[in-house]
Design an enzyme around this catalytic site. Sequence first.
Site, PDB file in Angstrom:
ATOM      1  N   LYS A 160      -3.701   3.758   6.238  1.00  0.00           N
ATOM      2  CA  LYS A 160      -3.549   2.223   6.312  1.00  0.00           C
ATOM      3  C   LYS A 160      -2.685   1.407   6.615  1.00  0.00           C
ATOM      4  O   LYS A 160      -3.123   0.514   8.454  1.00  0.00           O
ATOM      5  CB  LYS A 160      -3.890   1.907   4.948  1.00  0.00           C
ATOM      6  CG  LYS A 160      -5.128   2.238   3.905  1.00  0.00           C
ATOM      7  CD  LYS A 160      -4.762   1.148   2.783  1.00  0.00           C
ATOM      8  CE  LYS A 160      -6.652   1.228   2.095  1.00  0.00           C
ATOM      9  NZ  LYS A 160      -6.337   0.719   1.150  1.00  0.00           N
TER      10      LYS A 160
ATOM     11  N   PHE B  27      -9.358   9.973   8.250  1.00  0.00           N
ATOM     12  CA  PHE B  27      -8.885  10.079   6.477  1.00  0.00           C
ATOM     13  C   PHE B  27     -10.494   9.443   5.196  1.00  0.00           C
ATOM     14  O   PHE B  27     -10.840   8.640   6.002  1.00  0.00           O
ATOM     15  CB  PHE B  27      -8.029   8.849   5.222  1.00  0.00           C
ATOM     16  CG  PHE B  27      -7.613   7.164   5.437  1.00  0.00           C
ATOM     17  CD1 PHE B  27      -7.736   6.648   6.410  1.00  0.00           C
ATOM     18  CD2 PHE B  27      -8.612   7.387   3.989  1.00  0.00           C
ATOM     19  CE1 PHE B  27      -7.999   5.641   6.663  1.00  0.00           C
ATOM     20  CE2 PHE B  27      -7.994   5.450   3.871  1.00  0.00           C
ATOM     21  CZ  PHE B  27      -7.743   5.401   5.334  1.00  0.00           C
ATOM     22  N   GLY B  28     -10.277   9.758   4.111  1.00  0.00           N
ATOM     23  CA  GLY B  28     -11.727   9.542   2.951  1.00  0.00           C
ATOM     24  C   GLY B  28     -12.629   9.928   3.795  1.00  0.00           C
ATOM     25  O   GLY B  28     -13.015  11.469   4.144  1.00  0.00           O
ATOM     26  N   TYR B  29     -13.611   9.223   3.042  1.00  0.00           N
ATOM     27  CA  TYR B  29     -15.184   9.835   3.565  1.00  0.00           C
ATOM     28  C   TYR B  29     -15.312   9.401   5.501  1.00  0.00           C
ATOM     29  O   TYR B  29     -16.397   9.580   5.902  1.00  0.00           O
ATOM     30  CB  TYR B  29     -15.545   8.059   3.596  1.00  0.00           C
ATOM     31  CG  TYR B  29     -15.649   8.456   1.655  1.00  0.00           C
ATOM     32  CD1 TYR B  29     -16.920   9.267   1.249  1.00  0.00           C
ATOM     33  CD2 TYR B  29     -15.068   7.491   1.221  1.00  0.00           C
ATOM     34  CE1 TYR B  29     -16.406   8.958  -0.376  1.00  0.00           C
ATOM     35  CE2 TYR B  29     -14.867   7.243  -0.386  1.00  0.00           C
ATOM     36  CZ  TYR B  29     -15.460   8.006  -1.353  1.00  0.00           C
ATOM     37  OH  TYR B  29     -15.557   8.310  -2.476  1.00  0.00           O
TER      38      TYR B  29
ATOM     39  N   ASP C 177      -8.196  -3.528  -0.042  1.00  0.00           N
ATOM     40  CA  ASP C 177      -8.897  -3.076  -1.070  1.00  0.00           C
ATOM     41  C   ASP C 177     -10.086  -2.484  -0.238  1.00  0.00           C
ATOM     42  O   ASP C 177     -10.355  -2.891   0.314  1.00  0.00           O
ATOM     43  CB  ASP C 177      -8.869  -3.017  -2.756  1.00  0.00           C
ATOM     44  CG  ASP C 177      -9.159  -2.038  -3.810  1.00  0.00           C
ATOM     45  OD1 ASP C 177      -8.117  -0.986  -3.420  1.00  0.00           O
ATOM     46  OD2 ASP C 177     -10.297  -1.841  -4.476  1.00  0.00           O
TER      47      ASP C 177
ATOM     48  N   HIS D 173     -13.453  -1.605   9.648  1.00  0.00           N
ATOM     49  CA  HIS D 173     -13.959  -3.031   8.418  1.00  0.00           C
ATOM     50  C   HIS D 173     -12.597  -3.696   8.191  1.00  0.00           C
ATOM     51  O   HIS D 173     -12.101  -4.531   8.268  1.00  0.00           O
ATOM     52  CB  HIS D 173     -14.145  -2.331   7.293  1.00  0.00           C
ATOM     53  CG  HIS D 173     -13.925  -0.363   7.237  1.00  0.00           C
ATOM     54  ND1 HIS D 173     -13.821   0.950   7.516  1.00  0.00           N
ATOM     55  CD2 HIS D 173     -12.546   0.092   6.202  1.00  0.00           C
ATOM     56  CE1 HIS D 173     -12.973   1.622   8.162  1.00  0.00           C
ATOM     57  NE2 HIS D 173     -12.471   1.403   6.815  1.00  0.00           N
ATOM     58  N   ARG D 174     -11.634  -2.584   8.389  1.00  0.00           N
ATOM     59  CA  ARG D 174     -10.542  -2.800   8.519  1.00  0.00           C
ATOM     60  C   ARG D 174      -9.528  -3.856   9.511  1.00  0.00           C
ATOM     61  O   ARG D 174      -9.579  -4.667   9.238  1.00  0.00           O
ATOM     62  CB  ARG D 174      -9.544  -1.406   8.200  1.00  0.00           C
ATOM     63  CG  ARG D 174      -8.102  -1.686   8.396  1.00  0.00           C
ATOM     64  CD  ARG D 174      -6.976  -0.724   7.658  1.00  0.00           C
ATOM     65  NE  ARG D 174      -7.577  -0.352   6.185  1.00  0.00           N
ATOM     66  CZ  ARG D 174      -8.423   0.653   5.929  1.00  0.00           C
ATOM     67  NH1 ARG D 174      -8.990   1.521   7.132  1.00  0.00           N
ATOM     68  NH2 ARG D 174      -8.777   0.994   4.615  1.00  0.00           N
TER      69      ARG D 174
ATOM     70  N   THR E 145       1.084  -1.368  -0.498  1.00  0.00           N
ATOM     71  CA  THR E 145      -0.171   0.039  -0.025  1.00  0.00           C
ATOM     72  C   THR E 145       1.173   1.338   0.078  1.00  0.00           C
ATOM     73  O   THR E 145       1.706   1.040   0.446  1.00  0.00           O
ATOM     74  CB  THR E 145      -0.976  -0.127   1.361  1.00  0.00           C
ATOM     75  OG1 THR E 145      -1.208   1.144   1.013  1.00  0.00           O
ATOM     76  CG2 THR E 145       0.120   0.197   2.518  1.00  0.00           C
ATOM     77  N   ASN E 146       0.295   2.643  -0.767  1.00  0.00           N
ATOM     78  CA  ASN E 146       1.211   3.551  -0.566  1.00  0.00           C
ATOM     79  C   ASN E 146       0.594   4.940   0.639  1.00  0.00           C
ATOM     80  O   ASN E 146       0.169   5.701   0.652  1.00  0.00           O
ATOM     81  CB  ASN E 146       1.592   4.580  -1.547  1.00  0.00           C
ATOM     82  CG  ASN E 146       2.403   3.687  -3.094  1.00  0.00           C
ATOM     83  OD1 ASN E 146       3.421   2.864  -2.298  1.00  0.00           O
ATOM     84  ND2 ASN E 146       1.545   3.093  -3.646  1.00  0.00           N
TER      85      ASN E 146
HETATM   86  P1  ITT Z   1      -3.845   1.769  -1.768  1.00  0.00           P
HETATM   87  O1  ITT Z   1      -4.483   1.403  -2.752  1.00  0.00           O
HETATM   88  O2  ITT Z   1      -1.866   2.354  -1.802  1.00  0.00           O
HETATM   89  O3  ITT Z   1      -3.352   0.765  -0.825  1.00  0.00           O
HETATM   90  P2  ITT Z   1      -5.489   3.340  -1.752  1.00  0.00           P
HETATM   91  O4  ITT Z   1      -5.673   4.963  -0.679  1.00  0.00           O
HETATM   92  O5  ITT Z   1      -5.955   4.232  -2.851  1.00  0.00           O
HETATM   93  O6  ITT Z   1      -4.800   3.090  -0.637  1.00  0.00           O
HETATM   94  P3  ITT Z   1      -7.830   2.064  -1.843  1.00  0.00           P
HETATM   95  O7  ITT Z   1      -7.893   1.783  -3.540  1.00  0.00           O
HETATM   96  O8  ITT Z   1      -8.722   1.032  -0.764  1.00  0.00           O
HETATM   97  O9  ITT Z   1      -6.570   2.924  -0.577  1.00  0.00           O
HETATM   98  O10 ITT Z   1      -8.676   3.297  -1.901  1.00  0.00           O
HETATM   99  C1  ITT Z   1     -10.279   3.533  -1.057  1.00  0.00           C
HETATM  100  C2  ITT Z   1     -10.698   4.901  -1.076  1.00  0.00           C
HETATM  101  O11 ITT Z   1     -11.849   4.506  -0.163  1.00  0.00           O
HETATM  102  C3  ITT Z   1      -9.653   6.067   0.187  1.00  0.00           C
HETATM  103  O12 ITT Z   1      -9.212   6.692  -0.803  1.00  0.00           O
HETATM  104  C4  ITT Z   1     -10.492   6.555   1.015  1.00  0.00           C
HETATM  105  O13 ITT Z   1     -11.153   7.957   0.359  1.00  0.00           O
HETATM  106  C5  ITT Z   1     -11.609   5.356   1.202  1.00  0.00           C
HETATM  107  N1  ITT Z   1     -11.612   4.475   2.126  1.00  0.00           N
HETATM  108  C6  ITT Z   1     -10.840   3.148   2.409  1.00  0.00           C
HETATM  109  N2  ITT Z   1     -10.516   2.962   3.476  1.00  0.00           N
HETATM  110  C7  ITT Z   1     -11.150   4.218   4.604  1.00  0.00           C
HETATM  111  C8  ITT Z   1     -11.528   4.194   5.279  1.00  0.00           C
HETATM  112  O14 ITT Z   1     -11.104   2.949   6.385  1.00  0.00           O
HETATM  113  N3  ITT Z   1     -12.099   5.586   6.054  1.00  0.00           N
HETATM  114  C9  ITT Z   1     -12.435   6.488   5.475  1.00  0.00           C
HETATM  115  N4  ITT Z   1     -12.724   6.293   3.478  1.00  0.00           N
HETATM  116  C10 ITT Z   1     -11.786   5.555   3.413  1.00  0.00           C
END
Ligand code: ITT
Length: 192
Positions: A12, A148-150, A68, A176-177, A7-8
């Site tokens: 995570k 991060f993310g959502y 993912d 989930h993770r 992963t980058n």
């Molecule tokens: P890698 O592929 O390098 O592991 P990534 O950030 O691109 O990292 P994903 O392809 O799994 O990872 O991305 C899914 C997206 O879903 C990520 O950019 C976030 O916007 C969202 N996401 C994933 N896990 C999350 C979490 O625990 N909480 C909130 N948003 C999450």
Amino acid sequence: MKLIFATNNDKKVAEIRAVTGNKFDILTLKEAGIDIDIPEPHDTLEKNATEKSLTIYKMTHTNCFSEDTGLEVESLNGEPGVKSARYAGDDRSFDKNIDKLLNKLAGSDNRRARFRTVISLIIDGKEDLFEGIAEGKIIDIRKGTNGFGYDPVFVPNGSNKTFAEMDMEEKNRYSHRKKATEKLIAFLKILN
Ligand code: ITT
């Protein structure tokens, strides 16, 4: 046991290390000296997870895993799902992704959503998959700045806080993770 985590995404890595503790020696791509943006071209989380772990296994011949994750919103037929990272465009902006999601859900009574993580583990060339799901809902304004993310708009069932209002330990009570990682740990304990 040494495992490369393909992963980058540093957040995570921190979340998964908080679950695995010192049970395994987890190396990030950076720590393994690998600098690539692994493509995620497929239409399912499972296939993308496999693509990431297989790419790194073929490069390094070292045991590794990837994950993912997608946000699956019920009233949007599972969107953004596998497109979660690039929902609002290729710049992968968390902010724009949330704006798009909230716009699509404006006025909707059904806010049910879930995060789904799929981990792909490759040990000695053989793959196993592990899934973790966190059920919850999308609220209509952002709350909190952690994660991060959502995370600022997702409230897991059983809490009234968003993931972004929780510290990592609290997020990991619902995450989930974390659930997928616990399955990975149980599997590796069986192997050892
Ligand atoms: P890698 O592929 O390098 O592991 P990534 O950030 O691109 O990292 P994903 O392809 O799994 O990872 O991305 C899914 C997206 O879903 C990520 O950019 C976030 O916007 C969202 N996401 C994933 N896990 C999350 C979490 O625990 N909480 C909130 N948003 C999450």
